[in-house]
Design a protein around this motif. Structure first.
Motif, PDB file in Angstrom:
ATOM      1  N   ARG A  39       0.860  -1.180   0.000  1.00 57.56           N
ATOM      2  CA  ARG A  39       0.000   0.000   0.000  1.00 57.56           C
ATOM      3  C   ARG A  39       0.902   1.238   0.000  1.00 57.56           C
ATOM      4  O   ARG A  39       1.087   1.885   1.027  1.00 57.56           O
ATOM      5  CB  ARG A  39      -0.903  -0.025   1.239  1.00 57.56           C
ATOM      6  CG  ARG A  39      -2.123   0.872   1.131  1.00 57.56           C
ATOM      7  CD  ARG A  39      -3.015   0.656   2.341  1.00 57.56           C
ATOM      8  NE  ARG A  39      -4.151   1.555   2.308  1.00 57.56           N
ATOM      9  CZ  ARG A  39      -5.042   1.672   3.286  1.00 57.56           C
ATOM     10  NH1 ARG A  39      -4.902   0.933   4.391  1.00 57.56           N
ATOM     11  NH2 ARG A  39      -6.056   2.505   3.183  1.00 57.56           N
ATOM     12  N   PRO A  40       1.485   1.591  -1.132  1.00 52.06           N
ATOM     13  CA  PRO A  40       2.439   2.695  -1.202  1.00 52.06           C
ATOM     14  C   PRO A  40       1.743   4.048  -1.082  1.00 52.06           C
ATOM     15  O   PRO A  40       0.512   4.158  -1.214  1.00 52.06           O
ATOM     16  CB  PRO A  40       3.056   2.518  -2.593  1.00 52.06           C
ATOM     17  CG  PRO A  40       1.968   1.880  -3.394  1.00 52.06           C
ATOM     18  CD  PRO A  40       1.273   0.946  -2.441  1.00 52.06           C
ATOM     19  N   PRO A  41       2.500   5.111  -0.834  1.00 55.42           N
ATOM     20  CA  PRO A  41       1.913   6.453  -0.737  1.00 55.42           C
ATOM     21  C   PRO A  41       1.123   6.846  -1.987  1.00 55.42           C
ATOM     22  O   PRO A  41       0.150   7.599  -1.907  1.00 55.42           O
ATOM     23  CB  PRO A  41       3.134   7.361  -0.535  1.00 55.42           C
ATOM     24  CG  PRO A  41       4.160   6.473   0.092  1.00 55.42           C
ATOM     25  CD  PRO A  41       3.948   5.130  -0.527  1.00 55.42           C
ATOM     26  N   GLU A  42       1.537   6.318  -3.157  1.00 55.90           N
ATOM     27  CA  GLU A  42       0.836   6.647  -4.394  1.00 55.90           C
ATOM     28  C   GLU A  42      -0.626   6.221  -4.367  1.00 55.90           C
ATOM     29  O   GLU A  42      -1.451   6.761  -5.120  1.00 55.90           O
ATOM     30  CB  GLU A  42       1.530   5.967  -5.587  1.00 55.90           C
ATOM     31  CG  GLU A  42       2.897   6.520  -5.916  1.00 55.90           C
ATOM     32  CD  GLU A  42       4.013   5.818  -5.145  1.00 55.90           C
ATOM     33  OE1 GLU A  42       3.707   5.140  -4.128  1.00 55.90           O
ATOM     34  OE2 GLU A  42       5.177   5.970  -5.545  1.00 55.90           O
ATOM     35  N   VAL A  70       1.244   7.959   7.606  1.00 59.15           N
ATOM     36  CA  VAL A  70       1.964   8.203   8.854  1.00 59.15           C
ATOM     37  C   VAL A  70       3.452   8.285   8.545  1.00 59.15           C
ATOM     38  O   VAL A  70       4.007   7.409   7.866  1.00 59.15           O
ATOM     39  CB  VAL A  70       1.677   7.093   9.879  1.00 59.15           C
ATOM     40  CG1 VAL A  70       2.474   7.331  11.163  1.00 59.15           C
ATOM     41  CG2 VAL A  70       0.183   7.035  10.185  1.00 59.15           C
ATOM     42  N   VAL A  71       4.096   9.335   9.049  1.00 56.73           N
ATOM     43  CA  VAL A  71       5.507   9.584   8.787  1.00 56.73           C
ATOM     44  C   VAL A  71       6.280   9.544  10.093  1.00 56.73           C
ATOM     45  O   VAL A  71       5.997  10.318  11.013  1.00 56.73           O
ATOM     46  CB  VAL A  71       5.720  10.954   8.110  1.00 56.73           C
ATOM     47  CG1 VAL A  71       7.212  11.189   7.839  1.00 56.73           C
ATOM     48  CG2 VAL A  71       4.918  11.055   6.817  1.00 56.73           C
ATOM     49  N   SER A  72       7.237   8.639  10.175  1.00 59.36           N
ATOM     50  CA  SER A  72       8.190   8.646  11.280  1.00 59.36           C
ATOM     51  C   SER A  72       9.424   9.404  10.815  1.00 59.36           C
ATOM     52  O   SER A  72      10.066   9.025   9.828  1.00 59.36           O
ATOM     53  CB  SER A  72       8.572   7.219  11.681  1.00 59.36           C
ATOM     54  OG  SER A  72       9.629   7.250  12.622  1.00 59.36           O
ATOM     55  N   LEU A  73       9.748  10.482  11.519  1.00 61.04           N
ATOM     56  CA  LEU A  73      10.903  11.293  11.145  1.00 61.04           C
ATOM     57  C   LEU A  73      12.214  10.647  11.574  1.00 61.04           C
ATOM     58  O   LEU A  73      13.289  11.081  11.149  1.00 61.04           O
ATOM     59  CB  LEU A  73      10.768  12.685  11.760  1.00 61.04           C
ATOM     60  CG  LEU A  73       9.555  13.474  11.239  1.00 61.04           C
ATOM     61  CD1 LEU A  73       9.299  14.697  12.107  1.00 61.04           C
ATOM     62  CD2 LEU A  73       9.748  13.883   9.789  1.00 61.04           C
ATOM     63  N   GLY A  74      12.116   9.618  12.410  1.00 62.53           N
ATOM     64  CA  GLY A  74      13.313   8.901  12.815  1.00 62.53           C
ATOM     65  C   GLY A  74      14.293   9.792  13.548  1.00 62.53           C
ATOM     66  O   GLY A  74      13.922  10.721  14.273  1.00 62.53           O
ATOM     67  N   TRP A 131      22.395   6.892   7.762  1.00 66.34           N
ATOM     68  CA  TRP A 131      21.547   5.747   7.455  1.00 66.34           C
ATOM     69  C   TRP A 131      20.099   6.223   7.463  1.00 66.34           C
ATOM     70  O   TRP A 131      19.778   7.213   8.113  1.00 66.34           O
ATOM     71  CB  TRP A 131      21.754   4.617   8.458  1.00 66.34           C
ATOM     72  CG  TRP A 131      21.708   5.035   9.886  1.00 66.34           C
ATOM     73  CD1 TRP A 131      22.740   5.533  10.623  1.00 66.34           C
ATOM     74  CD2 TRP A 131      20.576   5.023  10.759  1.00 66.34           C
ATOM     75  NE1 TRP A 131      22.323   5.831  11.901  1.00 66.34           N
ATOM     76  CE2 TRP A 131      21.009   5.525  12.020  1.00 66.34           C
ATOM     77  CE3 TRP A 131      19.240   4.632  10.616  1.00 66.34           C
ATOM     78  CZ2 TRP A 131      20.157   5.643  13.104  1.00 66.34           C
ATOM     79  CZ3 TRP A 131      18.390   4.750  11.706  1.00 66.34           C
ATOM     80  CH2 TRP A 131      18.849   5.247  12.933  1.00 66.34           C
ATOM     81  N   VAL A 132      19.258   5.549   6.698  1.00 67.25           N
ATOM     82  CA  VAL A 132      17.880   5.997   6.514  1.00 67.25           C
ATOM     83  C   VAL A 132      17.054   5.668   7.757  1.00 67.25           C
ATOM     84  O   VAL A 132      16.885   4.498   8.107  1.00 67.25           O
ATOM     85  CB  VAL A 132      17.247   5.343   5.273  1.00 67.25           C
ATOM     86  CG1 VAL A 132      15.779   5.735   5.148  1.00 67.25           C
ATOM     87  CG2 VAL A 132      18.019   5.740   4.024  1.00 67.25           C
ATOM     88  N   SER A 133      16.547   6.720   8.413  1.00 71.10           N
ATOM     89  CA  SER A 133      15.689   6.512   9.584  1.00 71.10           C
ATOM     90  C   SER A 133      14.253   6.963   9.318  1.00 71.10           C
ATOM     91  O   SER A 133      13.356   6.646  10.084  1.00 71.10           O
ATOM     92  CB  SER A 133      16.244   7.269  10.797  1.00 71.10           C
ATOM     93  OG  SER A 133      16.301   8.661  10.560  1.00 71.10           O
ATOM     94  N   LEU A 134      14.044   7.704   8.226  1.00 71.48           N
ATOM     95  CA  LEU A 134      12.704   8.143   7.849  1.00 71.48           C
ATOM     96  C   LEU A 134      11.869   6.940   7.425  1.00 71.48           C
ATOM     97  O   LEU A 134      12.385   6.006   6.808  1.00 71.48           O
ATOM     98  CB  LEU A 134      12.812   9.139   6.688  1.00 71.48           C
ATOM     99  CG  LEU A 134      11.554   9.875   6.248  1.00 71.48           C
ATOM    100  CD1 LEU A 134      11.270  11.027   7.204  1.00 71.48           C
ATOM    101  CD2 LEU A 134      11.724  10.411   4.824  1.00 71.48           C
ATOM    102  N   GLY A 135      10.591   6.950   7.764  1.00 67.89           N
ATOM    103  CA  GLY A 135       9.709   5.860   7.344  1.00 67.89           C
ATOM    104  C   GLY A 135       8.300   6.352   7.114  1.00 67.89           C
ATOM    105  O   GLY A 135       7.849   7.287   7.794  1.00 67.89           O
ATOM    106  N   VAL A 136       7.588   5.776   6.144  1.00 71.40           N
ATOM    107  CA  VAL A 136       6.196   6.144   5.882  1.00 71.40           C
ATOM    108  C   VAL A 136       5.337   4.889   5.775  1.00 71.40           C
ATOM    109  O   VAL A 136       5.768   3.863   5.244  1.00 71.40           O
ATOM    110  CB  VAL A 136       6.048   7.000   4.600  1.00 71.40           C
ATOM    111  CG1 VAL A 136       6.789   8.317   4.732  1.00 71.40           C
ATOM    112  CG2 VAL A 136       6.527   6.248   3.368  1.00 71.40           C
ATOM    113  N   TRP A 137       4.127   4.984   6.313  1.00 72.04           N
ATOM    114  CA  TRP A 137       3.150   3.903   6.276  1.00 72.04           C
ATOM    115  C   TRP A 137       1.836   4.443   5.721  1.00 72.04           C
ATOM    116  O   TRP A 137       1.462   5.595   6.013  1.00 72.04           O
ATOM    117  CB  TRP A 137       2.848   3.378   7.679  1.00 72.04           C
ATOM    118  CG  TRP A 137       3.935   2.633   8.376  1.00 72.04           C
ATOM    119  CD1 TRP A 137       4.022   1.290   8.558  1.00 72.04           C
ATOM    120  CD2 TRP A 137       5.067   3.183   9.066  1.00 72.04           C
ATOM    121  NE1 TRP A 137       5.137   0.960   9.300  1.00 72.04           N
ATOM    122  CE2 TRP A 137       5.794   2.117   9.620  1.00 72.04           C
ATOM    123  CE3 TRP A 137       5.537   4.500   9.245  1.00 72.04           C
ATOM    124  CZ2 TRP A 137       6.965   2.300  10.355  1.00 72.04           C
ATOM    125  CZ3 TRP A 137       6.702   4.688   9.971  1.00 72.04           C
ATOM    126  CH2 TRP A 137       7.405   3.598  10.521  1.00 72.04           C
TER     127      TRP A 137
END
Length: 298
Positions: A39-42, A70-74, A131-137
């Motif tokens: 279920r991508p952001p698109e 939902v966005v985790s800024l990490g 390192w990538v800490s950002l995440g989106v759901w």
């Protein structure tokens, strides 16, 4: 690391600018940030934002019955605007201090576009870490995101009570600073504001919660609610490209090692333990004792 005062200000600005707008485009540069691959952001393109909320350190863009982004800024994530036909307002988004040499703007990992033509605005999600800490759901319920589901009570919530605080802190055989940063115990506080809370409460960063007497617990509860609430009030209305710099400028002890304590004039010291550091004032917080630079040293 973004913490609740800055994330709250970010959520309020996003709510004011995006509510009622349709998501018209998504450009994900770093696909590792997508946590719901099926279920991508698109999948939300064409849907309208109905609200923007905060859960601890996470942002929740609500698209009505269509779902939530939902966005985790990490650890190093943030956001910036890019109006149609203009470069993004990177400015101080990387955390450079006002008047100082600006760091290179952090890379954009995803761009969310709202509106069309001259009315379009792009929200860029960035990450300045190695390192990538950002995440989106994309989910129907924010609590389907593990980082949201595990959150403890939020000291910024008007419904937060002394009973909530006591349940998180009282009797625990763990350093108080670690408890303040533990999202399962108290939502939204990180390294910086835990230092500020402990300084305001005149509490040692290495004191175990189980050893705090009633007066110390009273002071810590008051400082926790007061520091977080005052910081939210102070950040409210500040453009998101200036929020990180304003946070740095407002710190009394965090990041101030070697400088004078604003309360007593003693030198602010640094202490390292586990994977984090603490800044504290010996006179205000440890009875004059200077802690070893690293935990375990003598």
């Amino acid at each position: 690391m973004p913490e609740s005062p800055e994330v709250q200000a970010l959520a309020e600005e996003l709510d004011a600018r995006l509510t009622g707008r349709a998501l018209t485009g998504v450009d994900v540069v770093e696909f590792r940030i997508e946590k719901t691959r099926g279920r991508p952001p698109e999948s939300l393109v064409g849907e309208h934002v109905t609200a923007v909320e905060r859960h601890g350190k996470l942002i929740d863009l609500v698209f009505g019955a269509a779902g939530r982004l939902v966005v985790s800024l990490g650890r190093h994530g943030w956001a910036r605007w890019a109006e149609a036909g203009e470069p993004s307002d990177a400015g101080l988004a990387s955390g450079a201090a006002p008047g100082g040499a600006a760091d290179a703007p952090p890379p954009t990992l995803a761009t969310l576009s709202f509106g069309d033509g001259a009315d379009r605005v792009d929200l860029e999600l960035t990450d300045a870490g190695d390192w990538v800490s950002l995440g989106v759901w994309v989910v129907d319920d924010a609590f389907a995101v593990p980082a949201v589901a595990k959150l403890g009570p939020d000291p910024a919530d008007p419904a937060f009570t002394r009973a909530d605080f006591d349940a998180a802190v009282v009797g625990r055989r763990k350093q108080t600073k670690a408890i303040l940063q533990e999202q399962e115990s108290l939502a939204g506080i990180g390294n910086a504001y835990s230092d500020e809370i402990l300084h305001a409460a005149k509490a040692s960063p290495v004191a175990h919660a189980a050893r705090l007497d009633e007066a110390a617990l009273d002071a810590l509860f008051t400082a926790t609610v007061g520091v977080v609430g005052a910081a939210i009030d102070a950040r409210r209305g500040i453009p998101i490209d200036r929020l990180k710099a304003e946070k740095v400028a407002a710190m009394r002890v965090h990041g101030r090692a070697g400088e004078a304590c604003p309360v007593c004039g003693d030198t602010v010291r640094e202490f390292s333990f586990a994977s984090t550091t603490a800044e504290y004032c010996p006179t205000c917080q440890t009875g004059g004792e200077v802690l070893p630079l690293r935990s375990g040293e003598t």
